[in-house]
Design an enzyme around this catalytic site. Structure first.
Site, short mmCIF file in Angstrom:
data_model
loop_
_atom_site.label_atom_id
_atom_site.label_comp_id
_atom_site.label_asym_id
_atom_site.label_seq_id
_atom_site.Cartn_x
_atom_site.Cartn_y
_atom_site.Cartn_z
N GLU A 38 0.86 -1.19 0.00
CA GLU A 38 0.00 0.00 0.00
C GLU A 38 0.90 1.24 0.00
O GLU A 38 1.96 1.26 0.64
CB GLU A 38 -0.82 -0.04 1.31
CG GLU A 38 -1.72 1.14 1.57
CD GLU A 38 -2.42 1.01 2.95
OE1 GLU A 38 -1.97 0.21 3.80
OE2 GLU A 38 -3.43 1.71 3.15
N LYS A 109 -9.60 1.87 -1.75
CA LYS A 109 -9.78 1.24 -0.43
C LYS A 109 -11.12 1.63 0.18
O LYS A 109 -11.45 2.81 0.27
CB LYS A 109 -8.63 1.68 0.47
CG LYS A 109 -8.59 1.04 1.85
CD LYS A 109 -7.33 1.47 2.61
CE LYS A 109 -7.15 0.78 3.93
NZ LYS A 109 -5.88 1.17 4.59
N CYS A 143 -4.89 -3.21 2.55
CA CYS A 143 -4.62 -3.30 3.98
C CYS A 143 -5.84 -3.62 4.84
O CYS A 143 -6.32 -4.73 4.83
CB CYS A 143 -3.88 -2.05 4.46
SG CYS A 143 -2.90 -2.42 5.94
C1 ACM Z 1 -3.80 0.06 7.28
O1 ACM Z 1 -4.93 -0.16 6.82
N1 ACM Z 1 -2.85 0.61 6.55
C2 ACM Z 1 -3.46 -0.33 8.67
#
Ligand code: ACM
Length: 261
Positions: A38, A109, A143
Site C-alpha cells: 500500500e 480502499k 490493507c
Molecule cells: C492500514 O490499513 N494501513 C493499517
C-alpha cells in the site's frame, strides 16, 4: 504461474527514490503477477491533508502510474501497487493493477484505518475481479480491508483465484488471519506489506513486514521476515483455487446456509 510480493521500507514523500528502489529490487526477477505494498511510492504517515494532496497522482498520467505501466510492459507481467489517487476533488487510498497489454484497473480502499479517515474519501463502486494472462482472475484489496471477512468472500464468489493485498500493516493480527481467509474461500492470498517505522510529528507507525503468500489449503508458501527488503516469487497452479470442495462431499460455497446467517 509465478506470483510474488515485494517488501521494502519506502522513504516518506520521496517518490523518485522509492521508484528507483523498487526497480532495483525487481531487476532480476521473473514473475507473472507481482504485488507491491500500500502507498509504496509515498510512505504512509501523513501529517496533514495538504501532504496527501501534494503526493497524490491522477490515473493514468501520474508518475507512479506511468512507472508501473513501463515495468509491466518491460517485464511482461501484471503488477499491483498502492498510491494516493486524485480524482477531481476526491482523494483515495488506491491500488492499481497494470497488465503487460496496457490494461489497468483501480481499486479504491473501502475500509479506512484510523487517521486515514481524516485524509481519504471512500468509494461505493462494486467489487470487481480482473482477468490477467492465461485467464487467471484476481481481486484487489488494500490493507485494513482484510479485517472484514465479507470482502475476500465477495471477491471469491465473483471468481477471484488470487487476492492481491497491498498493505501497510501495523497491528499483529493479519498474517495469521489470512491463513483462515485463504482456507475458508479456497483462494491464494498475496499480502505485500512494508517494513520500517515512520515517526512524523505526533504520528508514529511501526510496520510489521512478514509479507506472505498463502495457498487455498492455508499453507504459507513464502514469508518474509519483519525487516527484510526483498522480492519473493513462488510457482503456483492457480486452477487449484477453482476447486471449492474441502472434502468430496463439502463444497464451501454450495454448502453455505445463506438463509440462516
Ligand atoms: C492500514 O490499513 N494501513 C493499517
Amino acid at each position: 504461474m509465478k506470483i510474488g510480493f515485494l517488501q521494502f521500507n519506502p522513504f516518506f514523500g520521496k517518490v523518485d527514490e522509492n521508484l528507483i528502489k523498487v526497480e532495483i529490487l525487481i531487476n532480476k526477477i521473473r514473475c507473472d503477477l507481482l504485488v507491491l505494498p500500500e502507498l509504496f511510492n509515498t510512505g504512509y504517515t501523513f501529517k496533514s491533508k495538504d501532504e496527501v494532496l501534494k503526493l497524490s497522482e491522477s490515473v493514468p498520467s501520474g508518475k507512479t502510474i506511468r512507472f508501473l505501466k513501463r515495468i509491466s510492459s518491460e517485464k511482461n507481467m501484471s503488477i499491483v501497487g498502492g498510491f494516493v489517487e486524485r480524482n477531481g476533488k476526491k482523494v483515495y487510498n488506491s491500488s492499481i493493477l497494470y497488465c503487460e497489454n496496457g490494461e489497468y484497473y483501480v481499486y479504491r480502499k473501502k475500509h479506512l484505518y484510523r487517521y486515514e479517515k481524516n485524509y481519504f474519501d471512500t468509494s461505493n463502486e462494486p467489487y470487481r475481479v480482473f482477468t490477467i494472462k492465461n485467464g487467471v482472475k484476481i481481486g484487489l484489496i488494500v490493507c485494513f480491508d482484510w479485517i472484514f471477512p465479507e470482502v475476500i468472500r465477495k471477491l471469491s464468489l465473483l471468481g477471484a483465484q488470487i487476492i492481491c493485498h497491498s498493505a501497510n500493516l501495523v497491528m499483529p493480527y493479519c498474517q495469521d488471519a489470512m491463513i483462515t481467509r485463504a482456507l475458508e474461500n479456497r483462494v491464494f492470498i498475496i499480502t505485500a506489506n512494508r517494513t520500517g517505522i515512520e515517526k512524523r510529528g505526533r504520528f508514529y507507525n511501526g510496520f510489521t513486514g512478514m509479507s506472505q503468500i498463502v495457498s487455498p489449503e492455508g499453507r504459507i508458501l513464502s514469508k518474509a521476515g519483519e525487516g527484510d527488503e526483498l522480492v519473493s516469487v513462488v510457482n503456483i497452479n492457480a486452477s487449484v483455487a477453482l476447486n471449492k470442495f474441502i472434502t468430496p462431499l463439502n463444497n464451501i460455497f454450495d454448502d453455505r446456509q445463506i438463509d440462516m446467517y
